[in-house]
Write a protein that holds these residues in place. Structure first.
Motif, PDB file in Angstrom:
ATOM      1  N   ILE A   1       1.098  -1.207  -0.023  1.00 55.75           N
ATOM      2  CA  ILE A   1      -0.181   0.330  -0.072  1.00 55.75           C
ATOM      3  C   ILE A   1       1.000   1.043   0.126  1.00 55.75           C
ATOM      4  O   ILE A   1       1.727   1.517   0.954  1.00 55.75           O
ATOM      5  N   ASP A   2       0.661   2.386  -0.984  1.00 54.96           N
ATOM      6  CA  ASP A   2       1.218   3.335  -1.140  1.00 54.96           C
ATOM      7  C   ASP A   2       0.626   4.382  -0.674  1.00 54.96           C
ATOM      8  O   ASP A   2      -0.227   4.773  -0.330  1.00 54.96           O
ATOM      9  N   SER A   3       1.069   4.881   0.233  1.00 53.57           N
ATOM     10  CA  SER A   3       1.036   6.597   0.934  1.00 53.57           C
ATOM     11  C   SER A   3       1.871   7.294   0.915  1.00 53.57           C
ATOM     12  O   SER A   3       2.729   7.710   1.621  1.00 53.57           O
ATOM     13  N   THR A   4       1.555   8.023  -0.133  1.00 55.36           N
ATOM     14  CA  THR A   4       2.598   9.252  -0.105  1.00 55.36           C
ATOM     15  C   THR A   4       2.074  10.230   0.753  1.00 55.36           C
ATOM     16  O   THR A   4       0.631  10.561   0.499  1.00 55.36           O
ATOM     17  N   ILE A   5       3.055  11.122   1.148  1.00 56.75           N
ATOM     18  CA  ILE A   5       2.929  12.617   2.193  1.00 56.75           C
ATOM     19  C   ILE A   5       3.093  13.973   1.321  1.00 56.75           C
ATOM     20  O   ILE A   5       4.840  13.724   1.250  1.00 56.75           O
ATOM     21  N   VAL A   6       3.039  14.923   1.520  1.00 59.42           N
ATOM     22  CA  VAL A   6       3.506  15.778   0.744  1.00 59.42           C
ATOM     23  C   VAL A   6       2.906  16.817   1.512  1.00 59.42           C
ATOM     24  O   VAL A   6       1.623  17.264   1.693  1.00 59.42           O
ATOM     25  N   LYS A   7       4.244  17.506   2.483  1.00 58.93           N
ATOM     26  CA  LYS A   7       3.724  18.596   2.738  1.00 58.93           C
ATOM     27  C   LYS A   7       3.976  20.447   2.459  1.00 58.93           C
ATOM     28  O   LYS A   7       4.976  19.880   1.640  1.00 58.93           O
ATOM     29  N   ALA A   8       3.397  20.653   2.452  1.00 58.15           N
ATOM     30  CA  ALA A   8       3.307  22.325   2.563  1.00 58.15           C
ATOM     31  C   ALA A   8       2.611  22.830   3.578  1.00 58.15           C
ATOM     32  O   ALA A   8       2.531  23.183   4.799  1.00 58.15           O
ATOM     33  N   HIS A   9       3.337  23.967   3.138  1.00 57.13           N
ATOM     34  CA  HIS A   9       3.897  25.120   3.860  1.00 57.13           C
ATOM     35  C   HIS A   9       2.622  25.542   4.318  1.00 57.13           C
ATOM     36  O   HIS A   9       1.125  25.610   3.458  1.00 57.13           O
ATOM     37  N   ARG A  10       1.841  26.127   5.463  1.00 57.12           N
ATOM     38  CA  ARG A  10       0.939  26.801   5.793  1.00 57.12           C
ATOM     39  C   ARG A  10      -0.446  27.932   5.055  1.00 57.12           C
ATOM     40  O   ARG A  10      -0.828  27.777   4.820  1.00 57.12           O
ATOM     41  N   THR A  11       0.406  28.396   4.684  1.00 60.46           N
ATOM     42  CA  THR A  11       1.001  28.935   3.677  1.00 60.46           C
ATOM     43  C   THR A  11       0.389  29.343   2.868  1.00 60.46           C
ATOM     44  O   THR A  11       0.259  29.856   1.262  1.00 60.46           O
ATOM     45  N   SER A  12       0.873  28.248   1.672  1.00 59.77           N
ATOM     46  CA  SER A  12       0.897  27.664   1.004  1.00 59.77           C
ATOM     47  C   SER A  12      -0.808  27.104  -0.254  1.00 59.77           C
ATOM     48  O   SER A  12      -0.660  27.375  -1.584  1.00 59.77           O
ATOM     49  N   GLY A  13      -1.324  27.707   0.260  1.00 58.67           N
ATOM     50  CA  GLY A  13      -2.642  27.631   0.538  1.00 58.67           C
ATOM     51  C   GLY A  13      -3.032  28.803  -1.065  1.00 58.67           C
ATOM     52  O   GLY A  13      -4.179  29.131  -1.388  1.00 58.67           O
ATOM     53  N   GLY A  14      -2.469  30.432  -0.451  1.00 60.28           N
ATOM     54  CA  GLY A  14      -2.317  31.292  -1.267  1.00 60.28           C
ATOM     55  C   GLY A  14      -2.626  32.635  -0.822  1.00 60.28           C
ATOM     56  O   GLY A  14      -2.612  32.059   0.680  1.00 60.28           O
ATOM     57  N   ALA A  15      -2.372  32.752  -1.555  1.00 55.99           N
ATOM     58  CA  ALA A  15      -2.534  34.816  -0.699  1.00 55.99           C
ATOM     59  C   ALA A  15      -3.941  34.851   0.082  1.00 55.99           C
ATOM     60  O   ALA A  15      -4.963  34.245   0.117  1.00 55.99           O
ATOM     61  N   LYS A  16      -4.011  36.152   1.069  1.00 53.96           N
ATOM     62  CA  LYS A  16      -5.253  36.418   1.810  1.00 53.96           C
ATOM     63  C   LYS A  16      -6.392  36.366   0.534  1.00 53.96           C
ATOM     64  O   LYS A  16      -6.075  37.760  -0.132  1.00 53.96           O
ATOM     65  N   GLY A  17      -7.812  36.186   0.980  1.00 61.49           N
ATOM     66  CA  GLY A  17      -9.081  36.347  -0.002  1.00 61.49           C
ATOM     67  C   GLY A  17      -9.149  37.699  -0.274  1.00 61.49           C
ATOM     68  O   GLY A  17     -10.159  37.662   0.920  1.00 61.49           O
ATOM     69  N   GLY A  18      -8.911  38.444  -1.357  1.00 63.12           N
ATOM     70  CA  GLY A  18      -9.618  39.888  -1.507  1.00 63.12           C
ATOM     71  C   GLY A  18      -8.827  40.721  -0.713  1.00 63.12           C
ATOM     72  O   GLY A  18      -7.780  40.963   0.128  1.00 63.12           O
ATOM     73  N   LEU A  19     -10.217  42.005  -0.497  1.00 62.42           N
ATOM     74  CA  LEU A  19      -9.570  43.367   0.557  1.00 62.42           C
ATOM     75  C   LEU A  19     -10.290  42.233   1.771  1.00 62.42           C
ATOM     76  O   LEU A  19     -11.786  42.752   2.822  1.00 62.42           O
ATOM     77  N   TRP A  20      -9.016  42.163   2.793  1.00 59.67           N
ATOM     78  CA  TRP A  20      -9.896  41.611   4.506  1.00 59.67           C
ATOM     79  C   TRP A  20      -8.460  42.180   5.725  1.00 59.67           C
ATOM     80  O   TRP A  20      -7.223  42.341   4.860  1.00 59.67           O
ATOM     81  N   CYS A  21      -9.038  43.270   6.405  1.00 64.34           N
ATOM     82  CA  CYS A  21      -8.176  43.971   7.035  1.00 64.34           C
ATOM     83  C   CYS A  21      -8.504  43.138   8.447  1.00 64.34           C
ATOM     84  O   CYS A  21      -9.645  43.195   8.392  1.00 64.34           O
ATOM     85  N   MET A  22      -7.548  42.786   9.045  1.00 65.56           N
ATOM     86  CA  MET A  22      -7.194  42.525  10.241  1.00 65.56           C
ATOM     87  C   MET A  22      -7.393  43.289  11.113  1.00 65.56           C
ATOM     88  O   MET A  22      -6.317  44.205  11.462  1.00 65.56           O
TER      89      MET A  22
END
Length: 129
Positions: A93-114
């Protein structure tokens, strides 16, 4: 040397009849040694150049793998062995794991002010206090 892969006698008895016999030119070197080397390199995920000397010349391992892949010999071997009757002696059984940085999903979506501080009346929002 115990970490090297070698086909057992039972495994080799099943594989040997599936090898091509219509070769031209020089006689092939020991098939069992070369095929064991190919499996070792693929299993370890290493480079062909890092194959142990026990399997023979590294260029022979690579050339045999590539040439047989072009001629679909590997596919024939694997499909014949997979279609053999009886339960297989091993399953994988092959279980491939790919780790990604927590921000790899993209930048913040649109105009969002914290906003970190409470906003006062008629004052633009601030991102710092």
């Amino acid at each position: 040397m115990s970490d090297l892969f070698w086909f057992s006698d039972a495994q080799w008895a099943r594989i040997k009849p599936l090898l091509p016999t219509n070769t031209r030119g020089l006689k092939r070197v020991d098939d069992r040694r070369v095929l064991s080397g190919i499996v070792h390199v693929i299993r370890s995920g290493g480079r062909w150049a890092d194959a142990p000397e026990a399997y023979g010349p590294k260029k022979t391992l690579y050339n045999r793998y590539v040439r047989w892949a072009e001629r679909s010999i590997w596919e024939n071997i694997f499909s014949t062995l997979a279609g053999a009757k009886g339960a297989p002696d091993r399953l994988m059984i092959d279980s491939t794991i790919v780790k990604a940085h927590r921000t790899s999903g993209g930048a913040k979506g649109g105009l969002w002010c914290m906003v970190s501080a409470a906003q006062k009346v008629d004052e633009p929002p601030k991102s710092t206090s």
